[in-house]
Design an enzyme around this catalytic site. Structure first.
Site, short mmCIF file in Angstrom:
data_model
loop_
_atom_site.label_atom_id
_atom_site.label_comp_id
_atom_site.label_asym_id
_atom_site.label_seq_id
_atom_site.Cartn_x
_atom_site.Cartn_y
_atom_site.Cartn_z
N GLY A 58 -4.90 38.03 -40.82
CA GLY A 58 -5.58 39.19 -41.50
C GLY A 58 -4.80 40.42 -41.22
O GLY A 58 -4.49 41.37 -41.99
N GLU A 59 -4.79 40.76 -39.83
CA GLU A 59 -4.21 41.83 -39.26
C GLU A 59 -2.74 41.98 -39.53
O GLU A 59 -2.13 42.94 -39.59
CB GLU A 59 -4.35 41.98 -37.59
CG GLU A 59 -6.11 42.34 -37.57
CD GLU A 59 -6.83 41.00 -37.64
OE1 GLU A 59 -8.01 41.31 -37.64
OE2 GLU A 59 -6.42 40.14 -37.68
N PHE A 60 -2.02 40.85 -39.43
CA PHE A 60 -0.81 40.84 -39.66
C PHE A 60 -0.42 41.18 -41.02
O PHE A 60 0.64 41.81 -41.30
CB PHE A 60 -0.07 39.11 -39.67
CG PHE A 60 1.40 39.15 -40.12
CD1 PHE A 60 2.27 39.44 -39.39
CD2 PHE A 60 1.62 38.51 -41.40
CE1 PHE A 60 3.66 39.39 -39.91
CE2 PHE A 60 2.88 38.37 -42.00
CZ PHE A 60 3.99 38.79 -41.10
N GLN A 62 -1.84 43.75 -42.50
CA GLN A 62 -1.88 45.04 -42.32
C GLN A 62 -0.54 45.68 -41.53
O GLN A 62 -0.01 46.57 -41.76
CB GLN A 62 -2.95 45.46 -41.93
CG GLN A 62 -4.28 45.44 -42.45
CD GLN A 62 -5.46 45.63 -41.57
OE1 GLN A 62 -5.70 44.79 -40.54
NE2 GLN A 62 -6.37 46.48 -42.25
N GLY A 63 0.14 44.74 -40.57
CA GLY A 63 1.22 45.20 -39.72
C GLY A 63 2.61 44.70 -40.59
O GLY A 63 3.53 45.63 -40.27
#
Length: 408
Positions: A58-60, A62-63
């Site tokens: 999930g954070e990927f 965003q990155g």
């Protein structure tokens, strides 16, 4: 407090090694960390290097738009991408825009020094909510610019409690904090952290880009033609039951259902639930009269983000469990989103509900009331759809702000 943290890391690592003997995910993490330390010994990165760390998949997401923008702006720049979780690393270990993809080593002083000295980053970007004390402390001591992006803070976080002094120290190690919303900024200001900027959530840029390049599925286009279509996105059994109850009393719309889990047992469970209707799996549509079908069960991964183009309203799963799945993908296509009650830790869901582009339900009666309003009142549907699109457009642009400031 540093001593307790250090002991906690040691205990966690010991437990992880024990669990790895019989748990596949824990084993992947242990072996992946070991492989990271081995690869560091033979590493030779030339040129400017940016290290980006994401906890998981999930954070990927965003990155990812930041990585893409960095590579577009400076094609020769090196990017080292790290993950804490196997669910992120295993999916993206061959991500083509990263020069190196690794597991994050355990947060111990010796590991930290070896890792940072090996990759020699000019800047480091942590995504959303990753606070590793020894990494942050060492980066600060080495005067390496360190940022956090798409961060979101809430009053219940330890940083803002009476006992949060040690936790607040980590915030001071960041060169700048890019936060999602004004509330996060106000919380930081209240504890003396002023080096922040409200820049929004980079996910909106990623999802918008996906929507602009959405795949076409001719069979689904024929299925949806001249019909009102509900999309069930990342559904779980509780939500599937709500949808089935509504379908039995409302014959005038169709359903495209993309369950979160597509193993055979769950697919058979769904087929039994919808046995009163003409229903087929996506993989079998070539054998069906698409115009006569009422329900398509999507039993193929990777379709959902493009599939919203064929719908008018979306039910997003997870709200009766640990938390809702991605609402932004549906909103980008102008679909009002309906969700279960467990949504409050997701800022975009709260925003959509406030704008009447999202609706929370807790039972069949509430689900029917919202669906009747959206599917049987064209004006209501149009207003909610417009609010969804306007919200996504308003929230876009975070990636550009961050990259332009960090890499000019």
């Amino acid at each position: 407090m540093s001593l307790f943290y250090h002991l906690g890391i040691l205990v966690f690592n010991a437990l992880l090694s024990a669990v790895a003997l019989f748990n596949a995910k824990a084993k992947m993490l242990v072996e992946g960390r070991r492989e990271t330390m081995r690869r560091l010994k033979e590493l030779d990165l030339d040129g400017r290097t940016t290290w980006i760390h994401c906890a998981s998949l999930g954070e990927f997401e965003q990155g990812r738009p930041v990585i893409e923008r960095i590579k577009k702006k400076n094609p020769g720049q090196r990017v080292v991408l790290t993950f804490f979780s196997p669910s992120g690393y295993e999916v993206q270990k061959n991500y083509p825009l990263a020069d190196l993809v690794l597991y994050l080593p355990a947060d111990r002083p010796s590991n930290v020094k070896k890792f940072v000295m090996a990759i020699r980053p000019q800047e480091v970007i942590f995504v959303k909510y990753e606070f590793w004390y020894y990494f942050l402390k060492y980066l600060h001591e080495q005067k390496i610019k360190t940022y956090i992006i798409s961060a979101i803070f809430r009053p219940q976080h330890a940083f803002f409690k009476w006992y949060g002094g040690w936790y607040r120290k980590m915030l001071h190690y960041f060169t700048k904090l890019y936060v999602q919303d004004e509330q996060s900024g106000q919380l930081l200001s209240a504890i003396g952290i002023d080096n922040y900027q409200v820049a929004g959530d980079t996910r909106f840029d990623r999802v918008f880009e996906i929507a602009q390049n959405a795949k076409e599925y001719p069979a689904l286009e024929v299925f949806a033609q001249d019909s009102l279509v509900m999309i069930g996105g990342s559904s779980w059994p509780m939500g599937e039951k709500l949808i089935a109850d509504y379908l039995r009393h409302n014959p005038d719309f169709k359903l495209l259902l993309a369950p979160h889990e597509i193993h055979e047992a769950h697919l058979q469970q769904i087929e039994a639930l919808f046995s009163d209707f003409s229903c087929a799996r996506f993989s079998e549509l070539d054998k069906c009269d698409l115009k006569k079908l009422r329900i398509v069960i999507v039993n193929t991964m990777g379709m959902l983000s493009s599939m919203y183009r064929y719908g008018h309203v979306a039910y997003i799963g997870g709200g009766f469990g640990s938390g809702i799945h991605n609402t932004i993908e549906a909103s980008t296509f102008g679909l009002p989103v309906v969700m279960g009650p467990n949504y409050k830790k997701y800022q975009e869901a709260c925003d959509l509900i406030q704008l009447q582009a999202g609706f929370s339900v807790s039972d069949s009666a509430g689900f029917a009331e919202v669906m009747d309003r959206l599917l049987k009142d064209k004006l209501c549907l149009a207003k909610s759809s417009e609010a969804a699109v306007n919200y996504v457009n308003k929230m876009r642009g975070s990636t550009e702000v961050i990259v332009e400031q960090l890499f000019t």
